[in-house]
Design a protein around this motif. Sequence first.
Motif, PDB file in Angstrom:
ATOM      1  N   ASP A 182       0.819  -1.218   0.000  1.00  0.00           N
ATOM      2  CA  ASP A 182       0.000   0.000   0.000  1.00  0.00           C
ATOM      3  C   ASP A 182       0.849   1.262   0.000  1.00  0.00           C
ATOM      4  N   TYR A 183       2.147   1.129  -0.291  1.00  0.00           N
ATOM      5  CA  TYR A 183       3.018   2.291  -0.458  1.00  0.00           C
ATOM      6  C   TYR A 183       2.810   2.860  -1.867  1.00  0.00           C
ATOM      7  N   ASP A 184       3.596   3.870  -2.210  1.00  0.00           N
ATOM      8  CA  ASP A 184       3.568   4.427  -3.573  1.00  0.00           C
ATOM      9  C   ASP A 184       4.434   3.574  -4.506  1.00  0.00           C
ATOM     10  N   VAL A 185       4.226   2.259  -4.499  1.00  0.00           N
ATOM     11  CA  VAL A 185       4.984   1.342  -5.344  1.00  0.00           C
ATOM     12  C   VAL A 185       4.012   0.346  -5.966  1.00  0.00           C
ATOM     13  N   PHE A 186       3.982   0.303  -7.299  1.00  0.00           N
ATOM     14  CA  PHE A 186       3.204  -0.711  -8.012  1.00  0.00           C
ATOM     15  C   PHE A 186       4.181  -1.734  -8.561  1.00  0.00           C
ATOM     16  N   TYR A 187       3.884  -3.028  -8.318  1.00  0.00           N
ATOM     17  CA  TYR A 187       4.827  -4.098  -8.644  1.00  0.00           C
ATOM     18  C   TYR A 187       4.403  -4.902  -9.861  1.00  0.00           C
ATOM     19  N   GLU A 188       5.419  -5.320 -10.628  1.00  0.00           N
ATOM     20  CA  GLU A 188       5.257  -6.339 -11.675  1.00  0.00           C
ATOM     21  C   GLU A 188       6.481  -7.257 -11.618  1.00  0.00           C
ATOM     22  N   PHE A 189       6.360  -8.424 -12.259  1.00  0.00           N
ATOM     23  CA  PHE A 189       7.409  -9.425 -12.128  1.00  0.00           C
ATOM     24  C   PHE A 189       7.616 -10.169 -13.440  1.00  0.00           C
ATOM     25  N   ILE A 190       8.899 -10.364 -13.791  1.00  0.00           N
ATOM     26  CA  ILE A 190       9.272 -11.102 -15.000  1.00  0.00           C
ATOM     27  C   ILE A 190       9.897 -12.431 -14.581  1.00  0.00           C
ATOM     28  N   PRO A 191       9.353 -13.573 -15.002  1.00  0.00           N
ATOM     29  CA  PRO A 191      10.008 -14.853 -14.703  1.00  0.00           C
ATOM     30  C   PRO A 191      11.435 -14.843 -15.260  1.00  0.00           C
ATOM     31  N   MET A 192      12.393 -15.267 -14.455  1.00  0.00           N
ATOM     32  CA  MET A 192      13.781 -15.212 -14.898  1.00  0.00           C
ATOM     33  C   MET A 192      14.047 -16.145 -16.078  1.00  0.00           C
ATOM     34  N   THR A 193      13.193 -17.124 -16.283  1.00  0.00           N
ATOM     35  CA  THR A 193      13.338 -17.984 -17.463  1.00  0.00           C
ATOM     36  C   THR A 193      13.093 -17.213 -18.748  1.00  0.00           C
ATOM     37  N   GLU A 194      12.415 -16.055 -18.643  1.00  0.00           N
ATOM     38  CA  GLU A 194      12.124 -15.238 -19.823  1.00  0.00           C
ATOM     39  C   GLU A 194      12.874 -13.910 -19.810  1.00  0.00           C
ATOM     40  N   TYR A 195      13.623 -13.665 -18.739  1.00  0.00           N
ATOM     41  CA  TYR A 195      14.312 -12.379 -18.625  1.00  0.00           C
ATOM     42  C   TYR A 195      15.330 -12.232 -19.753  1.00  0.00           C
ATOM     43  N   GLY A 196      15.319 -11.065 -20.399  1.00  0.00           N
ATOM     44  CA  GLY A 196      16.244 -10.794 -21.491  1.00  0.00           C
ATOM     45  C   GLY A 196      15.730 -11.209 -22.849  1.00  0.00           C
ATOM     46  N   THR A 197      14.556 -11.857 -22.895  1.00  0.00           N
ATOM     47  CA  THR A 197      13.960 -12.214 -24.180  1.00  0.00           C
ATOM     48  C   THR A 197      13.222 -10.998 -24.739  1.00  0.00           C
ATOM     49  N   ASN A 226      10.122 -10.382 -25.780  1.00  0.00           N
ATOM     50  CA  ASN A 226       8.781 -10.090 -25.264  1.00  0.00           C
ATOM     51  C   ASN A 226       8.464 -10.991 -24.070  1.00  0.00           C
ATOM     52  N   PRO A 227       9.090 -10.704 -22.921  1.00  0.00           N
ATOM     53  CA  PRO A 227       8.872 -11.574 -21.768  1.00  0.00           C
ATOM     54  C   PRO A 227       7.462 -11.408 -21.203  1.00  0.00           C
ATOM     55  N   THR A 228       6.987 -12.448 -20.562  1.00  0.00           N
ATOM     56  CA  THR A 228       5.738 -12.351 -19.815  1.00  0.00           C
ATOM     57  C   THR A 228       5.974 -11.467 -18.599  1.00  0.00           C
ATOM     58  N   VAL A 229       5.059 -10.540 -18.357  1.00  0.00           N
ATOM     59  CA  VAL A 229       5.154  -9.673 -17.184  1.00  0.00           C
ATOM     60  C   VAL A 229       3.878  -9.845 -16.375  1.00  0.00           C
ATOM     61  N   GLN A 230       4.022 -10.214 -15.110  1.00  0.00           N
ATOM     62  CA  GLN A 230       2.864 -10.507 -14.279  1.00  0.00           C
ATOM     63  C   GLN A 230       2.668  -9.421 -13.227  1.00  0.00           C
ATOM     64  N   PRO A 231       1.421  -8.966 -13.019  1.00  0.00           N
ATOM     65  CA  PRO A 231       1.148  -8.137 -11.845  1.00  0.00           C
ATOM     66  C   PRO A 231       1.201  -9.002 -10.602  1.00  0.00           C
ATOM     67  N   LEU A 232       1.209  -8.388  -9.446  1.00  0.00           N
ATOM     68  CA  LEU A 232       1.367  -9.128  -8.198  1.00  0.00           C
ATOM     69  C   LEU A 232       0.341 -10.239  -8.058  1.00  0.00           C
ATOM     70  N   TRP A 233      -0.917  -9.957  -8.409  1.00  0.00           N
ATOM     71  CA  TRP A 233      -1.981 -10.920  -8.155  1.00  0.00           C
ATOM     72  C   TRP A 233      -1.910 -12.162  -9.041  1.00  0.00           C
ATOM     73  N   ASN A 234      -0.972 -12.200  -9.979  1.00  0.00           N
ATOM     74  CA  ASN A 234      -0.821 -13.376 -10.840  1.00  0.00           C
ATOM     75  C   ASN A 234       0.465 -14.164 -10.596  1.00  0.00           C
ATOM     76  N   VAL A 235       1.287 -13.749  -9.621  1.00  0.00           N
ATOM     77  CA  VAL A 235       2.553 -14.454  -9.409  1.00  0.00           C
ATOM     78  C   VAL A 235       2.319 -15.799  -8.735  1.00  0.00           C
ATOM     79  N   GLU A 236       3.318 -16.679  -8.843  1.00  0.00           N
ATOM     80  CA  GLU A 236       3.250 -18.007  -8.253  1.00  0.00           C
ATOM     81  C   GLU A 236       4.421 -18.218  -7.297  1.00  0.00           C
TER      82      GLU A 236
END
Length: 503
Positions: A299-314, A316-326
Amino acid sequence: MNPTPIIDRLYFARRRRAMANYTGHAEALQRAVLARLVGKSTATEWGRNHGYDSIAGYEDYVRSVGLNTYEELKGDILRMRKGEPDVLWHGRVNWFAKSSGTTNDKSKFIPVSREGLRNIHFLGGTDCVAAYLGINPRSRLFEGKSLILGGSHAPNFNMPHSLAGDLSAILIENVPSPVNLTRIPPKEIALMADFEEKRDRIAQYARHRNVTNISGVPSWMLSVLRHMLEIEGRDRLDDIWPNLEVFFHGGVAFTPYREQYKNIITLPGMRYMETYNASEGFFGIQTDLDDPAMMLMIDYDVFYEFIPMTEYGTPNPTVQPLWNVEPGVNYAVVVSTSCGLWRYIIGDTIRFTQTDPYKFVITGRTKHFINAFGEELIVDNAEKGLEQACIATGAQVKDYTAAPIFMDSDARCRHQWVVEFAKRPASVGEFATILDRSLQAINSDYEAKRYKDITLQPLQLIEAREGLFDDWLKAKGKLGGQHKIPRLSNSREYIDELLSMNE
């Protein structure tokens, strides 16, 4: 009378209730954060160029704004440093955190706006205390002083009222007045640039105070505490600060330092609480001292997204918002903040251990790993391997770095480690063997490459002379503050410099 319970009720209990509300509300909270950030930036140059006035939600945001590294934003940040307002964030930004995520000569300057100070960094500090007092309701924290170890800053392009330097120095410079009533040392000592002189001044000042809590990077705090013990002629901090109860630490992994702290602090109620406060924002707090994972602050002034490291550097990597991470997936962290960072890849990697509430462990850096032969060794693996070797041999590690040897004189490939011990093992060779076996048990890719020594030979461990890593940092003008040793590298740039200084 202990004032801590009263101060807790007045200033901290409300935030514990807010953190309890994280469970079940992560998506709603994060969508509200994004809406707030976008709404405050519609009139900025960035907001106009990216159609912020027509963004109605996360899906629109993703379509309007691409992923960014520092290279994409540094031109705009330079304009902000020169005083131009309304570029990446509304108004003029006066403070810039000099990033020390790497130790190369190229520095990053991360904008720190007024909102970022208030709604990210200072809120994180408040929540650290709130979480700790929830863990330890019998605390006497506010009966004594807080020793807060910081770096230094300098004028930013000689712009009026504008500073650039360590984030910790910017925070100390702007800390709210009530905090200064409990914080030591005074600013004229805390913000000194020469770390060795500052270490002495802090030790001389703090040894006569009733310190109940300490905050800082474990490596540099340990240096200050040992210097103070030398001055006092003592082996334990217990005799100097009998009321010390907690160390709020962050910046580097605590594992290599834990036993060293236990050696000098034997107070029965001593606690260690990890935080994740980077130049780009305050992201996590350890809320259960029996669980090494930290809770993500949503709830800070930070919005998060996450890139699976298996796709990092590709491309068009998949980018997930917080509510979709595993849980269990290694992710690169992407943030949008009230400091003008938009879908910014910060360079850290984390792994969630649970969701609702979201808890995670830091696994390393996107650039700090070894994958020269397909082994995919990350910092988290290295820390766990060293911990096992230390437990088995009774050793203590002060600092280390590792890199590949692509082919030695016998046409063999291996990993090379340079390790400075705080306490030497009886046999460095045995330590290296246990470390190598532990890494194989932890990382199946490393194990596969080590199979029958076909791809990788047993690792080579070179013992560093005392003070090697500090001397290396000092030679680069990076001793103290938040500067860190690059633990793993795919290149030999750092390790060859260290080896040349070790001879």
